[in-house]
Write a protein that holds these residues in place. Structure first.
Motif, short mmCIF file in Angstrom:
data_model
loop_
_atom_site.label_atom_id
_atom_site.label_comp_id
_atom_site.label_asym_id
_atom_site.label_seq_id
_atom_site.Cartn_x
_atom_site.Cartn_y
_atom_site.Cartn_z
N MET A 333 0.89 -1.17 -0.25
CA MET A 333 -0.15 0.24 -0.17
C MET A 333 0.98 0.71 -0.01
O MET A 333 2.19 0.89 1.22
N ALA A 334 0.43 2.72 -0.45
CA ALA A 334 1.08 3.61 -0.90
C ALA A 334 0.00 4.70 -0.88
O ALA A 334 -1.27 4.33 -0.65
N ARG A 335 0.59 5.80 -0.44
CA ARG A 335 -0.66 6.98 -1.47
C ARG A 335 0.17 8.22 -2.49
O ARG A 335 1.58 7.71 -2.79
N CYS A 336 -0.64 7.50 -4.36
CA CYS A 336 -0.44 8.57 -4.50
C CYS A 336 -0.58 9.65 -5.72
O CYS A 336 -1.73 9.56 -5.54
N ASP A 337 -0.49 10.52 -5.36
CA ASP A 337 -1.50 12.37 -6.12
C ASP A 337 -2.07 11.92 -5.25
O ASP A 337 -3.46 12.62 -5.59
N GLY A 338 -2.04 12.08 -3.89
CA GLY A 338 -2.97 12.02 -2.86
C GLY A 338 -4.33 11.25 -3.05
O GLY A 338 -5.00 11.49 -2.16
N ARG A 339 -3.86 9.94 -3.48
CA ARG A 339 -5.21 9.91 -3.60
C ARG A 339 -4.77 7.69 -2.69
O ARG A 339 -3.80 8.25 -2.80
N PRO A 340 -5.59 6.78 -2.57
CA PRO A 340 -4.87 6.24 -2.05
C PRO A 340 -4.43 4.52 -3.44
O PRO A 340 -4.69 4.65 -4.12
N ALA A 341 -3.68 3.88 -3.01
CA ALA A 341 -2.76 2.70 -3.69
C ALA A 341 -2.37 1.34 -3.03
O ALA A 341 -2.26 1.69 -2.41
#
Length: 399
Positions: A333-341
């Motif tokens: 899991m991560a956050r990309c461009d302010g959204r969950p990924a």
């Protein structure tokens, strides 16, 4: 509500939507035929006084040049006409509609049989986009499996057609403060394959972005060759310089493996990479993938991860899920461009109780164990995160 009840509720909802869609198509087809008859009658009356009438071939050319406000590349309409099963059927209607207040654009083309040749719906409002995406990225863990070729931001829809999600900064940020974007839903005839729609989809997406004031660079429109044949697999070594470099190592570093690389350039909802035995099966079709890597980017990611965690028996609570790994699947899991990924690995394992999968179409635990899976997932997640500027990467715990 139990998992079984939730699954049944989702199935009932899908069936209800499908019945509504069929009924809507029948209604639309009747309306199209009425408009077609009026259009044809007026054409003869207006031009007949000049001593000639519009021939079907002339009408084809007029409709083709004006379809979707002139967005379609040369030759693309011929490809779309072939997807109906009536390649020689003449075009009889084209219409486009723009609603700037609601942030919507649509265009349609029909033939003399009342069949859909092309249908595109474009949305920019968060509520409209979420409504469309919830059908693709479901809370039971189901999600699209193939991103689009050519680096385009989108995916092959699970039921039919394809979906693009280009950026649209000109319309501002959504209610959550995320950069604006469009959702472009593209359908053609009932015999269409996604690769036949990619060129038309990118071109119409650019036209819609222009009309809706997105103020962004246009999407690249692929060459015409993509309409004739979908991009094929390449040797696994070709993955080495991509975010899916893990597919060029381990059990796949020897000859005999091919990869399908669908890696978008820039922000996108999905990345997909798969590896399969090279060559064809007994039916002349490509072998099934034995391993796949997926990157999911958007608010729906947590919902899909939670559904898959329940399916695979991973530890989770009622609302949220963290990184996890089993013998067949795993997520980071991560956050990309302010959204969950979410970053996913899936492995096809042999079933020793049945003959449904032969050994050459699966990976045994001796070929790739859980430690090897985690290394592949970590490589993919780290490279995708670096490429997309993601933060807060979390990997499943090592055994």
């Amino acid at each position: 509500m139990s998992d079984a009840e939730e699954q049944q509720q989702q199935t009932d909802e899908d069936e209800r939507r499908e019945r509504w869609r069929v009924l809507q198509e029948r209604t639309d087809r009747r309306r199209r035929r009425t408009r077609i008859a009026v259009w044809c009658g007026l054409g003869v009356l207006v031009l007949g006084g000049a001593g000639w009438a519009v021939t079907p071939t002339v009408k084809d050319s007029v409709i083709t040049s004006g379809a979707c406000d002139g967005a379609l590349p040369d030759g693309t309409m011929d490809t779309l006409r072939n997807t109906t099963g009536h390649a020689d059927g003449h075009l009889t209607e084209s219409r486009s509609e723009l609603d700037g207040d609601l942030g919507r654009y649509s265009c349609e083309v029909a033939n003399e049989e009342g069949e859909r040749v092309l249908e595109v719906h474009v949305y920019s409002r968060r509520d409209d986009i979420d409504r469309e995406l919830i059908r693709e990225f479901r809370d039971d863990g189901v999600h699209p499996t193939s991103a689009l070729p050519g680096g385009l931001p989108g995916f092959e829809s699970r039921l039919a057609g394809l979906t693009l999600l280009p950026r649209c900064p000109g319309r501002g940020k959504d209610a959550a403060g995320n950069p604006g974007r469009l959702l472009v839903d593209v359908l053609a005839g009932h015999r269409s394959e996604p690769h036949q729609l990619v060129r038309a989809g990118a071109a119409v997406a650019n036209k819609a972005a222009e009309k809706l004031g997105c103020d962004t660079d246009p999407l690249p429109v692929p060459e015409k060759e993509i309409e004739q044949q979908a991009p094929g697999s390449v040797p696994s070594a070709r993955a080495a310089d991509t975010t899916c470099a893990a597919l060029a190592r381990g059990p796949f570093q020897d000859a005999g493996w091919s990869v399908d690389l669908r890696i978008p350039k820039g922000p996108a909802p999905l990345t997909s990479c798969t590896v399969r035995p090279s060559g064809k099966d007994e039916d002349g079709e490509p072998h099934r993938p034995v391993l796949s890597l997926h990157g999911l980017y958007g608010e729906w990611t947590q919902r899909v991860m939670l559904g898959q965690a329940r399916h695979h028996g991973a530890r989770t609570d009622e609302e949220r899920v963290g990184p996890w790994l089993t013998d067949e699947s795993g997520w980071a899991m991560a956050r990309c461009d302010g959204r969950p990924a979410g970053f996913k690995i899936s492995v096809s394992r042999p079933d020793h109780e049945t003959d449904s999968y032969s050994e050459d179409k699966t990976l045994s635990r001796k070929q790739l164990d859980r430690t090897g899976m985690r290394k592949m997932l970590a490589s993919f997640a780290e490279r995708e995160s670096a490429e997309r500027g993601c933060t807060g990467l979390r990997l499943p715990a090592a055994d």
